[in-house]
Write a protein that holds these residues in place. Sequence first.
Motif, short mmCIF file in Angstrom:
data_model
loop_
_atom_site.label_atom_id
_atom_site.label_comp_id
_atom_site.label_asym_id
_atom_site.label_seq_id
_atom_site.Cartn_x
_atom_site.Cartn_y
_atom_site.Cartn_z
N CYS A 1 14.40 -37.53 -25.64
CA CYS A 1 14.17 -37.31 -24.22
C CYS A 1 15.45 -37.61 -23.48
O CYS A 1 15.99 -38.72 -23.56
CB CYS A 1 13.04 -38.23 -23.75
SG CYS A 1 12.88 -38.29 -21.95
N ASN B 1 17.74 -36.91 -19.73
CA ASN B 1 17.78 -36.35 -18.37
C ASN B 1 19.08 -35.58 -18.13
O ASN B 1 19.73 -35.74 -17.12
CB ASN B 1 17.58 -37.46 -17.32
CG ASN B 1 18.77 -38.41 -17.29
OD1 ASN B 1 19.52 -38.49 -18.25
ND2 ASN B 1 18.95 -39.11 -16.18
N GLU C 1 26.08 -39.55 -12.30
CA GLU C 1 24.67 -39.40 -12.67
C GLU C 1 24.43 -40.20 -13.95
O GLU C 1 25.09 -39.97 -14.96
CB GLU C 1 24.34 -37.93 -12.94
CG GLU C 1 24.40 -37.10 -11.68
CD GLU C 1 24.48 -35.60 -11.99
OE1 GLU C 1 24.15 -35.20 -13.12
OE2 GLU C 1 24.91 -34.85 -11.10
#
Lengths: 733, 733
Positions: free
Chosen positions: A703, A705, A724
Motif C-alpha cells: 500500500c 500513497n 509529500e
Amino acid sequence: MKNKWIIFSMVLGCIAPLNAQTWIWYPGDYEIWLGNQMNNRRTERGAFFPPFWKTDSHYVVIEFSKQLDLAQDEEISLAVEGMYNIKLDGKLQFGMPDKFVVPAGKHKLNIKVWNQQTPPALYVAGKTVKSDSSWKVTYEDKEWIDESGKASDTSTTVYMDAGSWNFNTPAARPSLFRLAREPRQVVAYESVKNGTLYDFGKETFGYLDLAGITGKGRIHIYYGESKEEALDIDACETLDRLDVSGDGRITDLALSDTTLLEENTYILKSSKAFRYVYVVCDPDVGVDKVAMQYEYMPEKYRGTFECSDPQLNEIWKVGAYTMHLTTREFFIDGIKRDRWVWSGDAIQSYLMNYYLFFDTETVKRTIWLLRGKDPVTAHVNTIMDYTFFWFLSVYDYYMYTADRRFVAQIYPSMCSLMQYVLGRTDDDGMVEGMAGDWVFVDWADGYLDKKGQLSFEQVLFCKSLETMALCAGLLNKEQDQLFYAKLASDLRAKLEPAFWNDMKQAFVHNRIGGKQSDEVTRYSNMFAVFYDYLSSEKKQQIKKSVLMNDTILKITTPYMRFYELEALCALGEQKMVMEEMKNYWGGMLDEGATSFWEKYNPSEKGVEHLAMYGRPYGKSLCHAWGASPIYLLGKYYLGVKPVKPGYEEFSITPVLGGLKWMKGTVPVPGGSIEVYMDSRQVKVKADRGCGYVYLSSQKIPECVNGRVEKITAGKYRIWVETKEEVLIRYCSF
Amino acid sequence: MKNKWIIFSMVLGCIAPLNAQTWIWYPGDYEIWLGNQMNNRRTERGAFFPPFWKTDSHYVVIEFSKQLDLAQDEEISLAVEGMYNIKLDGKLQFGMPDKFVVPAGKHKLNIKVWNQQTPPALYVAGKTVKSDSSWKVTYEDKEWIDESGKASDTSTTVYMDAGSWNFNTPAARPSLFRLAREPRQVVAYESVKNGTLYDFGKETFGYLDLAGITGKGRIHIYYGESKEEALDIDACETLDRLDVSGDGRITDLALSDTTLLEENTYILKSSKAFRYVYVVCDPDVGVDKVAMQYEYMPEKYRGTFECSDPQLNEIWKVGAYTMHLTTREFFIDGIKRDRWVWSGDAIQSYLMNYYLFFDTETVKRTIWLLRGKDPVTAHVNTIMDYTFFWFLSVYDYYMYTADRRFVAQIYPSMCSLMQYVLGRTDDDGMVEGMAGDWVFVDWADGYLDKKGQLSFEQVLFCKSLETMALCAGLLNKEQDQLFYAKLASDLRAKLEPAFWNDMKQAFVHNRIGGKQSDEVTRYSNMFAVFYDYLSSEKKQQIKKSVLMNDTILKITTPYMRFYELEALCALGEQKMVMEEMKNYWGGMLDEGATSFWEKYNPSEKGVEHLAMYGRPYGKSLCHAWGASPIYLLGKYYLGVKPVKPGYEEFSITPVLGGLKWMKGTVPVPGGSIEVYMDSRQVKVKADRGCGYVYLSSQKIPECVNGRVEKITAGKYRIWVETKEEVLIRYCSF
C-alpha cells in the motif's frame, strides 16, 4: 513530469548562492593561510611541530575587479585587509579612500591589494555594488603601459571568481576569524602523588583555565586522552609548563607569548585535546581551580539517526561527537596529536559530513588547503594514495552539492596536480612509489609490500583519471575530457590483466617487474567492488575469497574499515556489517571510548590500546576516520544518496540490516530527507528535490500513497515528490 | 708560472667567503620579500602602485640544518625570526629556547622556523657552531614517521645552501633592514603664486621634513624632478597631502599610517625622488622650514675615472651619481616613477656596478628578486627580452666574481624559467610574442614591428641557451650541458639563414611566416657584433650598413645606446664613441641634467624633454640605464675585463679614444686594478690577480718593466703580476 523536474533544477541552482556583500579573496588563499595557522598549532611535548610537506602561502598582491552598470551615482564604502589602490576605468584614484563615489553608467572598477601577512581581502558595500563571488580576481594583471600611454591588451589575464565564506560585515575581517568557545567544568578530581588529576568526563578540546594561582615556582600540566597518559609525565604526548614569578606574572615556557591573564584567571593560549589533566605544582605554588574553555566549530546536526538498538544509537552519537571534535577550521585527522589536514582522512570526513552537518564550506576549505599552490613538488601530504583521494573528493563534493563554481575554481589546480602524477608514471602508465613518495595504503598489523605497481594505487589512479574527465566535461573542456577519458580507459583495461589472479579469485596486492606477487590484500579488492570495476561474478568471488576470508590480512584501522564495510554494504551485506559495527565500534565503547580511535585491534588489551608509532600514548583516541558509522548508516541503511548533482534527483534504498526499526534525517542542499522504516513500512519525506525509494529485492509494496513502478522481477521503485510524505506498507518474503 | 696561477686561484676561492656567524634564510626568500617592500613603494599622484606581474613571497616554513662534530659540549644561542623548534639528532626539544647545549660528538641539528610575515631567518652563535651559508635549508623535509616510529628516508629532500647578506649580530634582524639617511638642506626657495618652491640643488631622493607647522587645514606637496613638474600641480607625477588638525595631529591623506612626528618636525614616511618641491598651504596653515632626509645605500666608489676632458669627467661623475641614486635595496630603473626592478635595466646596472661599486650582494639580490618563485607564469617583468637578459646576467656575474655557490643556488630557477621559454617556441624553435608576452626591445621614436620572429629576440634567446650550457657545465651537470648546448647550436645555425640579408648587409628586423621583412633595425645587428655571432667581414658590413648609417631608425634611449656604443667599441671605434658620449650625455648636461635620463632625443626642445608615456612629466630624469659611460669607460677605454672568472686572469686593453690622458681604477674581487695612459705610456697595477696588457695595433712598446710577448704582427701582450706596477712606454705610428 519532465517539465517539473526542469523547474525544480532551476530552484536548486540556488544551492551555492552568490554570497551578497561579503569579504572576498583569491580562491584558496584564505584557506591556505588559515590552514597554516591550524596545522602549525601541533605541539609535541612542548615543541612546535609544523608539517613536513611544503607549506604554501597566499598571493600577496591581488587585483579585484568588477564591471558595473549603475542607474545613478553610488557611494561605495570599502574595508580592506592590506594596502590598496582604486582604479576607475583605468584611472588611479588618490590615496586609500574608505568611501568612493562611482558615477552612473558603465564602469570598470579595479581594486589592487597588497598584504604579506594575511590574505589580501576586500569588502565593498554600496546600494547595488557589493563584493561577492561574482567579482573577478587575478594575481597578475599584466597591465603595462606603452610609451604613448596606451595600456596593454590584458585579455589574456587569467581571472578567477573570488573566494568567500561568511564574513558579511566590514568588521568581520577574515584574518580575525576564531572558533567559538564555551566554559566547561571538571567532573571529578583526585590527588595523585604530588599533583591533582582532573577529569572532564569525556574527550574534549580547548584551553585550560587556572584560577587563584599563588606563590612562586613552576606549574606542570600534563594532558591525557586517557588517565594513564595524563599521569605518565615522561611520556604523555602534550604538556605545558608555566612559571609563576610571585609578582603576578606568569610565563608559558613552551611557546612564549601564548599566555593571557584575566582577573586572576589564567587561560592558556594554546589549545589541547584531553579528557584528563594532571597538574603538578612546585611546593610553593598553589592553584585554586582548574576549568576549561571548550572550543568548537558551531555546527547544526542536520543529520540524525535513531533505531531500535541502543548500542548502535550510542555508536552514532559518539561518532557524531568524534566528527564534531575533528571538524574545526578544517576537517582534521585527530585532535590530540597531528591536528593536521590529511587527504585520506579528510575525504572520509567529507562523506560523513554529508550525512551529519552538510557543512560544505569546510569541505571546500579543506580541499583548497590540501591542494596548496603550484608548483607541485610532492604528493598531497607527500602520500601517493592521498593525492588520488584528493581528486575523488572534488567530484564527491560536486555530486552532493552541485556547486559547479567550485569545480571551475579548483580545476586548474586539479590539472597541475594530475600533470605531476602523469610525470611520474612507469612504462605501463602505472604509478609506482618513487624517491620521496610515501606509499601509505594503511597502518596494517602485518607486512604490506610498498614496492612496484600496487593494485590499490592503480585503482585509485584510474578513478582519479575518470574524475578528471568528469570535471573537464562538466566545465565543457572537451579536449581535456577526451585526454583524461582516454588515459582512464587505457589504465582500466590494464587492471584485470595486470592484477587479477584466477587462482586467488582476487586482485593480487602488487606486481614487480611485470610479475604478480603472491600476496592478496583487501585494499584494491574492496575499492574495485564499490567502484564497480569488475563483473558481478568477480565481485561475488571477492566477497568470498577476500572480504569474508579470515586468512587475508585483517584491517585494524577504522580508516580502511570504512571502505571494507562500504564494499560489503555495496554487496548487500548490511546485516553482516551491522554485526561488525556493533562488534568493532561497540568494542571501543566497551573499552570506555568517548570518541572513536585512530586504530583499534580487538585482540589488544588495556594500555596496548593507547600505543602507536612506538610511543605508549602515540595513538589518537579521537580520530575523524573513527566515525564512519555516520556515513554507513546514512548511505547504506537509511540508504539515501544523490543520483544527480546536489540531490536534484536522489534515491533511497532503506535496509534495516537486522534492526527492528530506524529513523533518520539526511541533509541535502537547502533541506533534508527523512526516512523511517520498520518491518512493515517505510515513510519518506523530502523538502527539496525529487527521487525514488527502492525496495530491496525481498520486499513487495502493498500500500503506497504514491506512484509505484516495477523495475525488474521483485524490484520496485516508488516516486517521491517534494514535501509529500510517502508511506509504503510492504511485506517481506 | 702555471703553479703560481693555481695557488693564486685558491686564494681567490675566498672571493665569496662563507659569512661566519650571520643571519641565514632560504636563498632568494629575503630578497623577494625585501623586493616587495621596495617595488610597492611606487606611488602615482598619491595612489599606491604595485607591479602588474605576479608578486611572489617567501616560503613560510623553512628547516635549517647542520651536521656538527664538536670536541666538547657547546652552548649555542639562537635568534630567530619566526616561531621555531629545535631537533637534535631527530629529537624535538622542549619549547623555543634561546640557548641550547649541544653535547660533544657528531650531531645533526635541525631548526624549523615558521613566519608568514617576513622570511624565516636564523642566527646561531656558539664557540664553533655558527650560522652561515654552509648550513642547509629546505622547504619540505618529508620527514614522516611510520607506525613503528621509524623516520622516513629523507635522502631525496632537496637541500640548498642557506642565503645570507651582512646581518652579523643577533640584533641585526633581516626584516629590520633600512637604508642609510642623512639630512640635506634646501639651497634656494622662492614664492610662486600661493606656495613656495624649494630647490635642493640637484636630483635627490628621500623623505621631506616639515618643521614648525601651525594652524589648521591642508598642506599640499608637489614634487618635481624639474621646476616645471613641481609647479604643475595637476600633472606632477608624485605628491603628498597632509591634514593639519589644529590639535597637533597631522594625517597623511595619501597612504595612511605613513606619518611620524618628532619634536615639531614632521618627517614624511614615504620617500620620493625630486630636485624641486612646491609646498602650498591652506590660508590658515603655516610651515616654518622645509628640509629632507637623503636616503641612500652606503657604497664605496671603488671605481674611478679621470681624464684630460673636463666634460667627460663631469659625465662620469653624473653617471656615478645616477648609479648611486638607483642603487638602493636593489638596482632599480629610476627613482621617481617606477622605482621597480626591471631585468633589462638591471643587467646594465650590474655591468656598470662592476666598474663602480663592485657591490656583488646587490647584484645577487636583484637577480633573485627578478626571478621570483616557481611556477613561472610570465616572462620576467612580463617582457620576453627581459627574460633573456636575466639569463645573461647570471653568467656575467660569475665572470666578474667567480661566485660558483650563487650559480648553484640559482640554477634550478634558471632551468624552470628556460623550461617556460622552451614551452613557448614555434616550429622553427624560435620565440615569437604570444598572448600575454610583452615584446619590448626599446622605446623607439618610430614604429617597431613586434610580430613574428624578431631577430633581436632570437639572438638573445641563443645567448641565453649558451648561458644555460655554460652554467650547467660549471656545475658538472653534463646531461643538461649537452641538452642546452645542442639547442643553442641548432638555433645559432638558423640565425643567418633566417635573418641575414645580403642586399642589406645586415640582419633584418623580423620574419613573419618564414618571410624576411624589409626592415633593418640596429638591435639584433649590434648584439650579433659583440656576441661575435658573425664573421669579421659581416661585422664590418654591419658597422657601415647599420651602426654608422643614419637612415636606420635612431636609438634615443641610453638603454640601447649602451649596446650600440658597446658594439662600436668592440669594433675599435672608441674615438667615434667618445664623440658620441660627449654629444649625447654632454647634451643632457647642457640641458641642466644633474642625473641621467630615461630617454634623450637631442632634437627635442625645452619641456619636450620631460614628457613620456603620454604624460607631460612621465619621463624619469634619473634612470640607471642613463649611466652607461661608467661601463664603457671602464671596459673599453681603461679597457679592463676578466678573462677567467673573478679576474683570476684579466686583460687590459687601454684606448685613449682621443683623450690626452686618462687614469682610473677598476674594482676586482678583494682588490682593484689601476690604469694610467697618455700618448707615451701606460701604467698598470693590480693588487689581485694576474693578467696582461694588450696594446692596440698601432702601438709598439718601447720600454717595459715586465715581460712582453708579441702575439701577431703589431700586437703585443705585456704580463702583469700582482702588486707590481707595470710601466709601458710606447710609440704610436
